[in-house]
Design a protein around this motif. Structure first.
Motif, PDB file in Angstrom:
ATOM      1  N   GLU A   1       7.640  24.488  43.644  1.00  0.00           N
ATOM      2  CA  GLU A   1       6.396  24.425  44.404  1.00  0.00           C
ATOM      3  C   GLU A   1       5.483  25.524  43.885  1.00  0.00           C
ATOM      4  O   GLU A   1       5.867  26.696  43.841  1.00  0.00           O
ATOM      5  CB  GLU A   1       6.656  24.604  45.895  1.00  0.00           C
ATOM      6  N   ALA A   2       4.288  25.147  43.457  1.00  0.00           N
ATOM      7  CA  ALA A   2       3.361  26.128  42.904  1.00  0.00           C
ATOM      8  C   ALA A   2       1.923  25.668  43.102  1.00  0.00           C
ATOM      9  O   ALA A   2       1.597  24.505  42.839  1.00  0.00           O
ATOM     10  CB  ALA A   2       3.626  26.335  41.412  1.00  0.00           C
ATOM     11  N   GLN A   3       1.089  26.559  43.574  1.00  0.00           N
ATOM     12  CA  GLN A   3      -0.348  26.338  43.697  1.00  0.00           C
ATOM     13  C   GLN A   3      -0.688  25.006  44.364  1.00  0.00           C
ATOM     14  O   GLN A   3      -1.512  24.233  43.870  1.00  0.00           O
ATOM     15  CB  GLN A   3      -1.003  26.463  42.309  1.00  0.00           C
ATOM     16  N   GLY A   4       0.000  24.744  45.477  1.00  0.00           N
ATOM     17  CA  GLY A   4      -0.309  23.569  46.273  1.00  0.00           C
ATOM     18  C   GLY A   4       0.241  22.260  45.762  1.00  0.00           C
ATOM     19  O   GLY A   4      -0.124  21.195  46.261  1.00  0.00           O
ATOM     20  N   SER A   5       1.144  22.307  44.796  1.00  0.00           N
ATOM     21  CA  SER A   5       1.750  21.088  44.262  1.00  0.00           C
ATOM     22  C   SER A   5       3.259  21.237  44.168  1.00  0.00           C
ATOM     23  O   SER A   5       3.790  22.353  44.094  1.00  0.00           O
ATOM     24  CB  SER A   5       1.195  20.756  42.874  1.00  0.00           C
ATOM     25  N   SER A   6       3.945  20.090  44.177  1.00  0.00           N
ATOM     26  CA  SER A   6       5.390  20.051  43.993  1.00  0.00           C
ATOM     27  C   SER A   6       5.692  19.392  42.651  1.00  0.00           C
ATOM     28  O   SER A   6       5.086  18.378  42.302  1.00  0.00           O
ATOM     29  CB  SER A   6       6.048  19.261  45.132  1.00  0.00           C
ATOM     30  N   TYR A   7       6.621  19.981  41.905  1.00  0.00           N
ATOM     31  CA  TYR A   7       6.992  19.465  40.583  1.00  0.00           C
ATOM     32  C   TYR A   7       8.496  19.224  40.540  1.00  0.00           C
ATOM     33  O   TYR A   7       9.272  20.064  40.989  1.00  0.00           O
ATOM     34  CB  TYR A   7       6.633  20.461  39.479  1.00  0.00           C
ATOM     35  N   VAL A   8       8.902  18.086  39.996  1.00  0.00           N
ATOM     36  CA  VAL A   8      10.306  17.797  39.750  1.00  0.00           C
ATOM     37  C   VAL A   8      10.549  17.971  38.257  1.00  0.00           C
ATOM     38  O   VAL A   8       9.878  17.329  37.434  1.00  0.00           O
ATOM     39  CB  VAL A   8      10.681  16.368  40.193  1.00  0.00           C
ATOM     40  N   ILE A   9      11.504  18.847  37.904  1.00  0.00           N
ATOM     41  CA  ILE A   9      11.714  19.204  36.500  1.00  0.00           C
ATOM     42  C   ILE A   9      13.144  18.867  36.067  1.00  0.00           C
ATOM     43  O   ILE A   9      14.068  19.668  36.265  1.00  0.00           O
ATOM     44  CB  ILE A   9      11.443  20.708  36.265  1.00  0.00           C
ATOM     45  N   PRO A  10      13.352  17.689  35.471  1.00  0.00           N
ATOM     46  CA  PRO A  10      14.663  17.365  34.896  1.00  0.00           C
ATOM     47  C   PRO A  10      14.781  17.993  33.507  1.00  0.00           C
ATOM     48  O   PRO A  10      13.797  18.528  32.977  1.00  0.00           O
ATOM     49  CB  PRO A  10      14.621  15.838  34.817  1.00  0.00           C
ATOM     50  N   PRO A  11      15.967  17.937  32.874  1.00  0.00           N
ATOM     51  CA  PRO A  11      16.172  18.593  31.581  1.00  0.00           C
ATOM     52  C   PRO A  11      15.356  18.026  30.409  1.00  0.00           C
ATOM     53  O   PRO A  11      15.406  18.604  29.323  1.00  0.00           O
ATOM     54  CB  PRO A  11      17.676  18.408  31.330  1.00  0.00           C
ATOM     55  N   THR A  12      14.653  16.939  30.594  1.00  0.00           N
ATOM     56  CA  THR A  12      13.813  16.419  29.521  1.00  0.00           C
ATOM     57  C   THR A  12      12.376  16.923  29.616  1.00  0.00           C
ATOM     58  O   THR A  12      11.535  16.552  28.808  1.00  0.00           O
ATOM     59  CB  THR A  12      13.799  14.878  29.566  1.00  0.00           C
ATOM     60  N   THR A  13      12.100  17.751  30.626  1.00  0.00           N
ATOM     61  CA  THR A  13      10.755  18.273  30.811  1.00  0.00           C
ATOM     62  C   THR A  13      10.808  19.775  31.079  1.00  0.00           C
ATOM     63  O   THR A  13      11.864  20.336  31.361  1.00  0.00           O
ATOM     64  CB  THR A  13      10.027  17.588  31.989  1.00  0.00           C
TER      65      THR A  13
ATOM     66  N   LEU B   1       2.965  15.416  31.311  1.00  0.00           N
ATOM     67  CA  LEU B   1       3.463  14.353  32.174  1.00  0.00           C
ATOM     68  C   LEU B   1       2.962  14.565  33.608  1.00  0.00           C
ATOM     69  O   LEU B   1       2.970  15.684  34.108  1.00  0.00           O
ATOM     70  CB  LEU B   1       4.999  14.337  32.177  1.00  0.00           C
ATOM     71  N   PRO B   2       2.537  13.491  34.280  1.00  0.00           N
ATOM     72  CA  PRO B   2       2.021  13.606  35.651  1.00  0.00           C
ATOM     73  C   PRO B   2       3.142  13.688  36.688  1.00  0.00           C
ATOM     74  O   PRO B   2       3.313  12.808  37.526  1.00  0.00           O
ATOM     75  CB  PRO B   2       1.200  12.320  35.813  1.00  0.00           C
ATOM     76  N   LEU B   3       3.922  14.769  36.614  1.00  0.00           N
ATOM     77  CA  LEU B   3       5.060  14.925  37.527  1.00  0.00           C
ATOM     78  C   LEU B   3       4.750  15.936  38.632  1.00  0.00           C
ATOM     79  O   LEU B   3       5.576  16.761  38.984  1.00  0.00           O
ATOM     80  CB  LEU B   3       6.298  15.368  36.744  1.00  0.00           C
ATOM     81  N   SER B   4       3.531  15.874  39.160  1.00  0.00           N
ATOM     82  CA  SER B   4       3.169  16.781  40.250  1.00  0.00           C
ATOM     83  C   SER B   4       2.649  15.982  41.435  1.00  0.00           C
ATOM     84  O   SER B   4       2.105  14.889  41.277  1.00  0.00           O
ATOM     85  CB  SER B   4       2.099  17.774  39.797  1.00  0.00           C
ATOM     86  N   LEU B   5       2.849  16.554  42.610  1.00  0.00           N
ATOM     87  CA  LEU B   5       2.376  15.944  43.849  1.00  0.00           C
ATOM     88  C   LEU B   5       1.622  16.995  44.655  1.00  0.00           C
ATOM     89  O   LEU B   5       2.122  18.109  44.833  1.00  0.00           O
ATOM     90  CB  LEU B   5       3.555  15.448  44.689  1.00  0.00           C
ATOM     91  N   PRO B   6       0.424  16.661  45.171  1.00  0.00           N
ATOM     92  CA  PRO B   6      -0.280  17.627  46.026  1.00  0.00           C
ATOM     93  C   PRO B   6       0.463  17.795  47.344  1.00  0.00           C
ATOM     94  O   PRO B   6       0.955  16.824  47.921  1.00  0.00           O
ATOM     95  CB  PRO B   6      -1.655  16.979  46.234  1.00  0.00           C
ATOM     96  N   LEU B   7       0.568  19.032  47.806  1.00  0.00           N
ATOM     97  CA  LEU B   7       1.281  19.319  49.040  1.00  0.00           C
ATOM     98  C   LEU B   7       0.303  19.772  50.119  1.00  0.00           C
ATOM     99  O   LEU B   7      -0.589  20.575  49.858  1.00  0.00           O
ATOM    100  CB  LEU B   7       2.323  20.418  48.822  1.00  0.00           C
ATOM    101  N   PRO B   8       0.480  19.284  51.338  1.00  0.00           N
ATOM    102  CA  PRO B   8      -0.387  19.719  52.445  1.00  0.00           C
ATOM    103  C   PRO B   8       0.009  21.107  52.937  1.00  0.00           C
ATOM    104  O   PRO B   8       1.131  21.568  52.710  1.00  0.00           O
ATOM    105  CB  PRO B   8      -0.127  18.664  53.517  1.00  0.00           C
TER     106      PRO B   8
END
Length: 278
Positions: A60-72, A155-162
């Motif tokens: 979680e960083a700067q208002g977004s959530s990121y999922v990071i698998p070993p290929t990214t 890659l668009p692997l981010s989601l805005p978080l409330p």
């Protein structure tokens, strides 16, 4: 390193400090973490490339959530407040970048695809001493790493978080179980708020409707799975689709690539999917 929120042990802080102040342009830091560990919010005075050779991280960083698998990997600028949670055991191999090196990459957080070459460069950089020889192997690894990171596919692997606490109960439950079929009315009971209030605040704080956000969360989880070699049919199920063609159409509309193309980001998947219908 500056910490807030959850406790980050003095031992871990002491381990990282030399990497945050090293005089070299890039230094590699390697550490293995147990499942379920969460760092709490903290920041580093240097930019970093968060990567794991095994395991999945949620950042979680700067208002977004990121999922990071070993290929990214996730690039974070200096002083970016973030927290890292380990979804299973994680073998982290990250790079700390001095300011002059970081300016060659980006000023904003971004997820990049990690090529086979970049993976090996990161691992090799982590095996170098903190103060590697200025004109030796460490220098060449640092230069190659910078070039690979700069050229890597974002890659668009981010989601805005409330920010709203009621909505955060909903979104973090959905991040854990994206296939959950509860309606907004049912989530209202979980959040102790009316569906109308949730809908209004959802759009105000994320720029998306609840349905759009949930769809993006599901597709992002599916993309993460595909980059780990998951079959498109399984990825469709993860995203809550009963129809693989419908999943493929939604996936392509959102990401601009097909599920089969996303799966090719997984090392060795090309041999399995070559000639397959995508």
């Amino acid at each position: 390193m500056v910490t807030t929120g959850q406790f980050l042990s003095p031992t871990r802080q002491a381990e990282i400090q030399p990497f945050e102040t090293a005089p070299r342009s890039i230094v590699g830091f390697a550490c293995d973490y147990p499942s379920g560990l969460s760092s709490g919010f903290h920041s580093h005075p240097r930019a970093q490339l968060l990567y794991a050779i095994a395991g999945v991280m949620r950042v979680e960083a700067q208002g977004s959530s990121y999922v990071i698998p070993p290929t990214t990997a996730l690039f974070l600028p200096a002083d970016a407040q973030h927290s890292v949670s380990m979804e299973g055991p994680v073998a982290m191999r990250e790079l700390f970048l001095r300011e002059d090196a970081a300016t060659q990459i980006s000023g904003d957080p971004k997820v990049i695809a990690v090529s086979g070459l970049l993976r090996e460069v990161i691992i090799a950089a982590c095996a170098e001493p903190v103060e590697w020889e200025p004109h030796g192997r460490g220098y060449h690894l640092a230069e190659l790493a910078l070039d690979e990171i700069a050229k890597a596919t974002p890659l668009p692997l981010s989601l805005p978080l409330p920010r709203d606490a009621r909505l955060r109960r909903v979104v973090f439950a959905l991040l854990d179980h994206p296939h959950d079929q509860k309606s907004l009315e049912e989530w209202g009971e979980v959040a102790n708020a009316s569906s109308r209030t949730l809908a209004r605040v959802f759009r105000a704080e994320t720029g998306l409707s609840f349905r759009q956000w949930r769809q993006q969360a599901r597709l992002t989880k599916a993309l993460s799975a595909l980059t780990m070699g998951t079959h498109p049919a399984k990825a469709a199920s993860i995203a809550g689709f009963d129809s693989v063609p419908a999943f493929g159409a939604a996936f392509r509309a959102f990401f601009g690539i097909t599920p089969g193309q996303a799966r090719l980001l997984y090392p060795g998947a090309g041999r399995k999917t070559r000639g397959a219908k995508r």
